[in-house]
Design an enzyme around this catalytic site. Structure first.
Site, PDB file in Angstrom:
ATOM      1  N   TYR A  79       0.838  -1.194   0.000  1.00 30.98           N
ATOM      2  CA  TYR A  79       0.000   0.000   0.000  1.00 30.98           C
ATOM      3  C   TYR A  79       0.876   1.249   0.000  1.00 30.98           C
ATOM      4  O   TYR A  79       2.083   1.178   0.203  1.00 30.98           O
ATOM      5  CB  TYR A  79      -0.963  -0.005   1.192  1.00 30.98           C
ATOM      6  CG  TYR A  79      -0.322   0.290   2.531  1.00 30.98           C
ATOM      7  CD1 TYR A  79       0.501  -0.654   3.156  1.00 30.98           C
ATOM      8  CD2 TYR A  79      -0.502   1.526   3.166  1.00 30.98           C
ATOM      9  CE1 TYR A  79       1.102  -0.379   4.373  1.00 30.98           C
ATOM     10  CE2 TYR A  79       0.092   1.808   4.382  1.00 30.98           C
ATOM     11  CZ  TYR A  79       0.893   0.854   4.986  1.00 30.98           C
ATOM     12  OH  TYR A  79       1.501   1.137   6.185  1.00 30.98           O
ATOM     13  N   ARG A 138       8.719   4.047  -4.678  1.00 29.91           N
ATOM     14  CA  ARG A 138       8.627   3.039  -3.611  1.00 29.91           C
ATOM     15  C   ARG A 138       7.575   1.983  -3.942  1.00 29.91           C
ATOM     16  O   ARG A 138       7.759   0.796  -3.683  1.00 29.91           O
ATOM     17  CB  ARG A 138       8.307   3.712  -2.273  1.00 29.91           C
ATOM     18  CG  ARG A 138       8.233   2.705  -1.127  1.00 29.91           C
ATOM     19  CD  ARG A 138       8.139   3.371   0.232  1.00 29.91           C
ATOM     20  NE  ARG A 138       6.885   4.101   0.395  1.00 29.91           N
ATOM     21  CZ  ARG A 138       6.607   4.888   1.431  1.00 29.91           C
ATOM     22  NH1 ARG A 138       7.502   5.048   2.407  1.00 29.91           N
ATOM     23  NH2 ARG A 138       5.451   5.528   1.514  1.00 29.91           N
ATOM     24  N   ARG A 144      -7.556 -20.498  -2.430  1.00 37.14           N
ATOM     25  CA  ARG A 144      -6.585 -20.277  -1.353  1.00 37.14           C
ATOM     26  C   ARG A 144      -5.453 -21.302  -1.335  1.00 37.14           C
ATOM     27  O   ARG A 144      -5.593 -22.400  -0.818  1.00 37.14           O
ATOM     28  CB  ARG A 144      -7.294 -20.259   0.002  1.00 37.14           C
ATOM     29  CG  ARG A 144      -6.355 -19.784   1.119  1.00 37.14           C
ATOM     30  CD  ARG A 144      -6.971 -19.841   2.487  1.00 37.14           C
ATOM     31  NE  ARG A 144      -6.015 -19.392   3.488  1.00 37.14           N
ATOM     32  CZ  ARG A 144      -4.994 -20.135   3.945  1.00 37.14           C
ATOM     33  NH1 ARG A 144      -4.818 -21.350   3.505  1.00 37.14           N
ATOM     34  NH2 ARG A 144      -4.158 -19.640   4.836  1.00 37.14           N
ATOM     35  N   HIS A 187      -1.011 -21.069  -0.853  1.00 37.41           N
ATOM     36  CA  HIS A 187       0.015 -20.086  -0.492  1.00 37.41           C
ATOM     37  C   HIS A 187       0.801 -19.580  -1.704  1.00 37.41           C
ATOM     38  O   HIS A 187       1.017 -18.383  -1.851  1.00 37.41           O
ATOM     39  CB  HIS A 187       0.986 -20.672   0.534  1.00 37.41           C
ATOM     40  CG  HIS A 187       0.405 -20.746   1.917  1.00 37.41           C
ATOM     41  ND1 HIS A 187      -0.673 -21.531   2.227  1.00 37.41           N
ATOM     42  CD2 HIS A 187       0.746 -20.116   3.060  1.00 37.41           C
ATOM     43  CE1 HIS A 187      -0.974 -21.396   3.501  1.00 37.41           C
ATOM     44  NE2 HIS A 187      -0.126 -20.530   4.035  1.00 37.41           N
ATOM     45  N   LYS A 224       6.386  -2.074   2.092  1.00 35.44           N
ATOM     46  CA  LYS A 224       5.207  -1.440   2.702  1.00 35.44           C
ATOM     47  C   LYS A 224       4.024  -2.411   2.575  1.00 35.44           C
ATOM     48  O   LYS A 224       3.075  -2.201   1.818  1.00 35.44           O
ATOM     49  CB  LYS A 224       4.921  -0.076   2.038  1.00 35.44           C
ATOM     50  CG  LYS A 224       4.081   0.850   2.935  1.00 35.44           C
ATOM     51  CD  LYS A 224       4.176   2.274   2.477  1.00 35.44           C
ATOM     52  CE  LYS A 224       3.145   3.187   3.158  1.00 35.44           C
ATOM     53  NZ  LYS A 224       3.282   3.327   4.602  1.00 35.44           N
ATOM     54  N   GLU A 253      12.123   2.050  14.373  1.00 34.33           N
ATOM     55  CA  GLU A 253      11.222   3.126  13.915  1.00 34.33           C
ATOM     56  C   GLU A 253       9.995   3.144  14.805  1.00 34.33           C
ATOM     57  O   GLU A 253       9.908   2.385  15.777  1.00 34.33           O
ATOM     58  CB  GLU A 253      10.863   2.949  12.436  1.00 34.33           C
ATOM     59  CG  GLU A 253      10.287   1.617  12.067  1.00 34.33           C
ATOM     60  CD  GLU A 253      10.079   1.444  10.553  1.00 34.33           C
ATOM     61  OE1 GLU A 253      10.078   2.420   9.804  1.00 34.33           O
ATOM     62  OE2 GLU A 253       9.888   0.286  10.145  1.00 34.33           O
ATOM     63  N   LEU A 286      11.146   1.040   7.087  1.00 29.73           N
ATOM     64  CA  LEU A 286      10.538   1.435   5.812  1.00 29.73           C
ATOM     65  C   LEU A 286      11.343   2.594   5.208  1.00 29.73           C
ATOM     66  O   LEU A 286      11.698   3.529   5.939  1.00 29.73           O
ATOM     67  CB  LEU A 286       9.098   1.891   6.068  1.00 29.73           C
ATOM     68  CG  LEU A 286       8.293   2.230   4.821  1.00 29.73           C
ATOM     69  CD1 LEU A 286       7.869   0.937   4.132  1.00 29.73           C
ATOM     70  CD2 LEU A 286       7.063   3.056   5.166  1.00 29.73           C
TER      71      LEU A 286
HETATM   72  N1  PLP Z   1       7.738   3.560   9.152  1.00 30.45           N
HETATM   73  C1  PLP Z   1       6.576   2.906   9.185  1.00 30.45           C
HETATM   74  C2  PLP Z   1       6.519   1.559   9.824  1.00 30.45           C
HETATM   75  C3  PLP Z   1       5.420   3.478   8.647  1.00 30.45           C
HETATM   76  O1  PLP Z   1       4.261   2.810   8.659  1.00 30.45           O
HETATM   77  C4  PLP Z   1       5.514   4.767   8.062  1.00 30.45           C
HETATM   78  C5  PLP Z   1       4.340   5.413   7.463  1.00 30.45           C
HETATM   79  O2  PLP Z   1       3.277   4.887   7.417  1.00 30.45           O
HETATM   80  C6  PLP Z   1       6.740   5.412   8.056  1.00 30.45           C
HETATM   81  C7  PLP Z   1       7.853   4.789   8.601  1.00 30.45           C
HETATM   82  C8  PLP Z   1       6.884   6.770   7.418  1.00 30.45           C
HETATM   83  O3  PLP Z   1       6.859   6.621   6.016  1.00 30.45           O
HETATM   84  P1  PLP Z   1       6.408   7.822   5.074  1.00 30.45           P
HETATM   85  O4  PLP Z   1       7.292   8.967   5.417  1.00 30.45           O
HETATM   86  O5  PLP Z   1       6.651   7.323   3.707  1.00 30.45           O
HETATM   87  O6  PLP Z   1       4.973   8.091   5.382  1.00 30.45           O
END
Ligand code: PLP
Length: 284
Positions: free
Chosen positions: A31, A50, A99, A101, A145, A177, A201
């Protein structure tokens, strides 16, 4: 609300997705979240880079022809979101299939998107976030993501249970993070944030902040911060597309610095807001 689903823009209550969808059954998808300022979708090219990279990482083909910016602009237009702030959510899954995997032979991706008004966090930025640390129990591909967000959901619920705004995730004694944000700290005027890799991320806000710091020659260290050092930071903050630059004034019930939003976070946010203003005039 008008949404986007597989090439059409139906009202939300007419948008239907199969219960066999692999997003629903396996969390097999990715997403994006984008921020819209007065109708301008911020940093689209970075988000599309991304998104394309995520599709490659999960080996999902079939979306190459899509014009993501047009979809976003149409969502903004059809939902009359060209004034003030809004967010756009886009999700791509490996689509419906019996379904099993392993990948289906010829997957038809499901592509869903919506846009919604967003209330900016200006007031919250004045008081700052309170946060708690919790173990980072997510998988080892946090660079994707993924829509499989159970680890992040549990982490964020831990913050909600503690009555605070965000949780800071700790893996092997080091901060990675936030539950849905990039994490950073300031020590002696240097901004520390975790290095890119499989444990975080590749945040678009982190990218914008890095550009700002390069241009202003503000020192940045892309290094993990040890858990024990966090409480001694001059400032803590989290960054994300929705929250932008948000100071963290309290960690695990203890004040950071003097317990007030710090000057580095303040200056960074000013510069971030300037970038938004500059780019608003630019066509996507
Ligand atoms: N880290 C995680 C786990 C996130 O879910 C997000 C944003 O949703 C971020 C960092 C920040 O990413 P961005 O700056 O692309 O929104």
């Amino acid at each position: 609300m008008i949404v986007y689903l597989n090439g059409s823009f139906p009202p939300k209550d007419e948008a239907t997705i199969s219960p066999d969808d692999r997003g629903f059954l396996f969390g097999d998808g990715i997403y994006e979240v984008l921020h819209v300022y007065d109708g301008h979708v911020f940093r689209t090219e970075s988000h599309w880079r991304r998104l394309r990279s995520g599709l490659e990482k999960i080996r999902l083909a079939g979306c190459e022809h899509l014009d993501w910016s047009s979809i976003c602009n149409e969502l903004v237009r059809q939902n009359k979101l060209d004034q003030g702030e809004a967010t756009i959510y886009l999700q791509i899954t490996r689509g419906p299939a019996p379904r099993k995997h392993a990948f289906p032979v010829n997957p038809t991706p499901t592509i869903y998107g919506f846009a919604a008004p967003y209330s900016s966090l200006t007031a919250k930025r004045l008081s700052g976030y309170r946060a708690v640390t919790i173990p980072d129990e997510r998988w080892l591909r946090c660079d994707i993501k993924s829509i499989s967000l159970l680890g992040n959901v549990l982490a964020n619920q831990a913050a909600a249970d503690a009555g605070v705004d965000e949780s800071i995730l700790i893996r092997d004694g080091r901060a990675t993070e936030g539950s849905h944000s990039t994490f950073a700290a300031v020590f002696d005027g240097v901004i520390w944030t975790a290095p890119l890799g499989n444990l975080i991320l590749p945040s678009i806000t982190r990218e914008v902040v890095a550009e700002i710091c390069r241009a202003r020659e503000w020192p940045v260290r892309e290094e993990f911060i040890e858990e024990g050092k966090l409480i001694h930071a001059d400032e803590l903050m989290v960054w994300s597309t929705t929250t932008e630059v948000m100071p963290v004034v309290e960690l695990n019930g203890k004040p950071i610095g003097n317990g007030q939003p710090g000057p580095v976070a303040g200056r960074l946010h000013e510069e971030y807001a300037r970038v938004i203003e500059q780019e608003k005039g630019v066509l996507v």
